[in-house]
Write an enzyme that holds these catalytic residues in place. Structure first.
Site, mmCIF file in Angstrom:
data_model
loop_
_atom_site.group_PDB
_atom_site.id
_atom_site.type_symbol
_atom_site.label_atom_id
_atom_site.label_comp_id
_atom_site.label_asym_id
_atom_site.label_seq_id
_atom_site.Cartn_x
_atom_site.Cartn_y
_atom_site.Cartn_z
ATOM 1 N N LEU A 65 31.368 -21.700 19.179
ATOM 2 C CA LEU A 65 30.248 -22.134 18.339
ATOM 3 C C LEU A 65 30.108 -23.660 18.367
ATOM 4 O O LEU A 65 31.032 -24.361 18.790
ATOM 5 C CB LEU A 65 30.492 -21.626 16.911
ATOM 6 C CG LEU A 65 30.513 -20.088 16.800
ATOM 7 C CD1 LEU A 65 31.151 -19.629 15.495
ATOM 8 C CD2 LEU A 65 29.100 -19.524 16.935
ATOM 9 N N PRO A 66 28.955 -24.183 17.905
ATOM 10 C CA PRO A 66 28.713 -25.622 18.042
ATOM 11 C C PRO A 66 29.740 -26.526 17.351
ATOM 12 O O PRO A 66 30.230 -27.479 17.963
ATOM 13 C CB PRO A 66 27.318 -25.808 17.432
ATOM 14 C CG PRO A 66 26.651 -24.475 17.591
ATOM 15 C CD PRO A 66 27.748 -23.467 17.437
ATOM 16 N N THR A 94 34.937 -26.701 20.072
ATOM 17 C CA THR A 94 35.535 -28.005 19.767
ATOM 18 C C THR A 94 35.144 -28.341 18.342
ATOM 19 O O THR A 94 33.955 -28.518 18.053
ATOM 20 C CB THR A 94 34.991 -29.091 20.714
ATOM 21 O OG1 THR A 94 35.271 -28.720 22.053
ATOM 22 C CG2 THR A 94 35.635 -30.442 20.413
ATOM 23 N N LYS A 169 42.604 -31.945 22.465
ATOM 24 C CA LYS A 169 41.250 -32.053 23.026
ATOM 25 C C LYS A 169 40.610 -33.406 22.695
ATOM 26 O O LYS A 169 40.089 -34.089 23.581
ATOM 27 C CB LYS A 169 40.396 -30.903 22.469
ATOM 28 C CG LYS A 169 38.908 -31.024 22.648
ATOM 29 C CD LYS A 169 38.439 -30.566 23.992
ATOM 30 C CE LYS A 169 36.956 -30.868 24.186
ATOM 31 N NZ LYS A 169 36.465 -30.518 25.479
ATOM 32 N N LYS A 244 29.963 -36.477 20.445
ATOM 33 C CA LYS A 244 30.516 -35.546 19.456
ATOM 34 C C LYS A 244 32.046 -35.674 19.424
ATOM 35 O O LYS A 244 32.648 -35.785 18.361
ATOM 36 C CB LYS A 244 30.113 -34.106 19.821
ATOM 37 C CG LYS A 244 30.786 -33.062 18.950
ATOM 38 C CD LYS A 244 30.613 -31.643 19.451
ATOM 39 C CE LYS A 244 31.570 -30.724 18.674
ATOM 40 N NZ LYS A 244 31.500 -29.341 19.085
HETATM 41 P P1 NAD Z 1 25.577 -23.947 22.643
HETATM 42 O O1 NAD Z 1 24.792 -24.619 21.558
HETATM 43 O O2 NAD Z 1 24.958 -23.748 23.982
HETATM 44 O O3 NAD Z 1 26.052 -22.490 22.127
HETATM 45 C C1 NAD Z 1 26.412 -22.193 20.811
HETATM 46 C C2 NAD Z 1 25.915 -20.783 20.490
HETATM 47 O O4 NAD Z 1 26.372 -20.399 19.190
HETATM 48 C C3 NAD Z 1 24.386 -20.658 20.470
HETATM 49 O O5 NAD Z 1 23.984 -19.648 21.391
HETATM 50 C C4 NAD Z 1 24.067 -20.295 19.025
HETATM 51 O O6 NAD Z 1 22.962 -19.425 18.892
HETATM 52 C C5 NAD Z 1 25.352 -19.610 18.599
HETATM 53 N N1 NAD Z 1 25.572 -19.572 17.149
HETATM 54 C C6 NAD Z 1 25.497 -20.589 16.251
HETATM 55 N N2 NAD Z 1 25.809 -20.153 15.023
HETATM 56 C C7 NAD Z 1 26.075 -18.812 15.140
HETATM 57 C C8 NAD Z 1 26.453 -17.792 14.221
HETATM 58 N N3 NAD Z 1 26.590 -18.056 12.916
HETATM 59 N N4 NAD Z 1 26.639 -16.544 14.692
HETATM 60 C C9 NAD Z 1 26.475 -16.269 16.001
HETATM 61 N N5 NAD Z 1 26.124 -17.187 16.927
HETATM 62 C C10 NAD Z 1 25.930 -18.449 16.487
HETATM 63 O O7 NAD Z 1 26.938 -24.772 22.758
HETATM 64 P P2 NAD Z 1 27.948 -24.801 24.022
HETATM 65 O O8 NAD Z 1 27.541 -25.853 24.962
HETATM 66 O O9 NAD Z 1 28.167 -23.398 24.488
HETATM 67 O O10 NAD Z 1 29.273 -25.334 23.288
HETATM 68 C C11 NAD Z 1 30.067 -24.497 22.450
HETATM 69 C C12 NAD Z 1 31.309 -25.260 22.046
HETATM 70 O O11 NAD Z 1 32.032 -25.637 23.223
HETATM 71 C C13 NAD Z 1 31.025 -26.555 21.273
HETATM 72 O O12 NAD Z 1 31.969 -26.680 20.259
HETATM 73 C C14 NAD Z 1 31.193 -27.636 22.340
HETATM 74 O O13 NAD Z 1 31.577 -28.880 21.802
HETATM 75 C C15 NAD Z 1 32.290 -27.038 23.200
HETATM 76 N N6 NAD Z 1 32.306 -27.526 24.607
HETATM 77 C C16 NAD Z 1 31.144 -27.579 25.315
HETATM 78 C C17 NAD Z 1 31.181 -28.025 26.639
HETATM 79 C C18 NAD Z 1 29.923 -28.096 27.465
HETATM 80 O O14 NAD Z 1 29.967 -28.668 28.581
HETATM 81 N N7 NAD Z 1 28.807 -27.535 27.021
HETATM 82 C C19 NAD Z 1 32.409 -28.391 27.227
HETATM 83 C C20 NAD Z 1 33.576 -28.289 26.487
HETATM 84 C C21 NAD Z 1 33.511 -27.844 25.157
#
Ligand code: NAD
Length: 291
Positions: A65-66, A94, A169, A244
């Protein structure tokens, strides 16, 4: 067959859930976005109507999740008291260290086994199943989480107790942010003093200034291996995501009274760069603000 409730099927979670399904796990997927849910279904997961629906009969819950408030909301409103006692909770998002520790303690008190397991590697690694997981939590949680995480990654490392995964991390990414700024400014200075960037790379990459930001992720186009710099700083790890993580590091440093002046300066520089509307570029594009 191990049944996994997977909550959060965005850029990262979508590929991760697909890899679990491809490795034979019974994945019950849930996301607030209908589009994300459809994609998970096409990738072999069972689409759940709600988080509660996904949890029914699950051996483990994986969240991607975000941020901290989303994980806390899902845990406290959807998981605690609803998932069966003993269910393994793996949060791969994260999030801030304080929330990770608080949720770990609450989960243990309610009879669950919880680990924080944030990842290194971006969307490409999530799709390819080559993420690195840094895991915080008790030994039994790590032992149970390991095969599940291994199905989505290339390395799974036990960092320590609850919150230690998030600590690893943000310390890693604070170092990365600061080292990218330092690498970028060294290239800018070398260039302004008339030194050819390729010559500087050839020298520094085998000298004491060598670091990952230089030799694996060089911010100068046409120098070193192919990187986002060669694609106009598109793709890769966005400035907004680096920001972030630098904010999470600054917050944790404040609460631990740790002095992190380089992390703080990197945060200021990335904040200014994002304020110029550059938050969508790869983080190595910070070199543009130094030129
Ligand atoms: P994203 O915004 O693409 O995905 C998050 C998903 O969570 C969305 O599809 C959203 O609809 C869903 N969501 C939110 N609240 C919800 C709830 N209550 N119930 C169900 N679903 C819910 O984000 P992402 O890029 O996939 O990143 C996710 C995590 O991974 C973050 O914490 C980010 O910091 C970490 N991260 C991302 C990357 C990257 O390159 N994108 C790399 C390393 C770590």
């Amino acid at each position: 067959m191990t049944t996994i409730a997977f909550i959060g099927l965005g850029n990262m979670g979508g590929g991760m859930a697909a890899n679990l399904a491809a490795k034979g796990y019974d994945v019950r997927a849930f996301d607030l976005s209908a589009e994300a849910l459809e994609k998970a279904k096409a990738a072999g997961c069972t689409a759940a109507a709600s988080a509660a629906d996904a949890l029914a009969g699950a051996d483990a819950v994986v969240t991607m999740l975000p941020a901290g408030q989303h994980v806390a909301g899902v845990y406290r409103d959807e998981v605690f008291g609803k998932a069966a006692a003993g269910t393994l909770l793996i949060d791969c998002s994260t999030i801030d260290v304080a929330t990770a520790k608080a949720l770990g303690a609450e989960a243990a008190a309610k009879g669950y086994v919880a680990v924080d397991a944030p990842v290194s590697g971006g969307i490409a690694a999530a799709n390819a199943g080559t993420l690195t997981f840094m895991v915080g939590g008790p030994d039994d949680g790590f032992a149970r989480a390991q095969p599940i995480l291994q199905a989505m990654g290339k390395a799974v490392i036990h960092a320590g107790g609850s919150g230690a995964g998030q600590t690893a991390k943000i310390c890693n990414n604070m170092l990365l942010g600061a080292s990218m700024v330092a690498t970028a400014e060294a290239f800018v200075l070398a260039d302004k003093l008339g030194l050819d960037p390729q010559r500087f790379y050839d020298i520094a990459s085998v000298s004491s200034g060598q670091c990952w930001s230089m030799t694996s992720y060089c911010p100068v186009p046409g120098v070193g291996p192919e990187t986002p710099a060669d694609r106009g700083y598109q793709g890769g790890f966005a400035v907004a995501l680096m920001l972030k993580d630098l904010r999470l590091a600054a917050e944790a440093a404040g609460s631990a009274s740790a002095s992190t002046p380089m992390g703080a300066r990197a945060l200021e520089l990335y904040e200014a760069f994002a304020a110029e509307g550059q938050g969508g570029l790869d983080f190595s594009a910070i070199i543009k603000s130094l030129r």
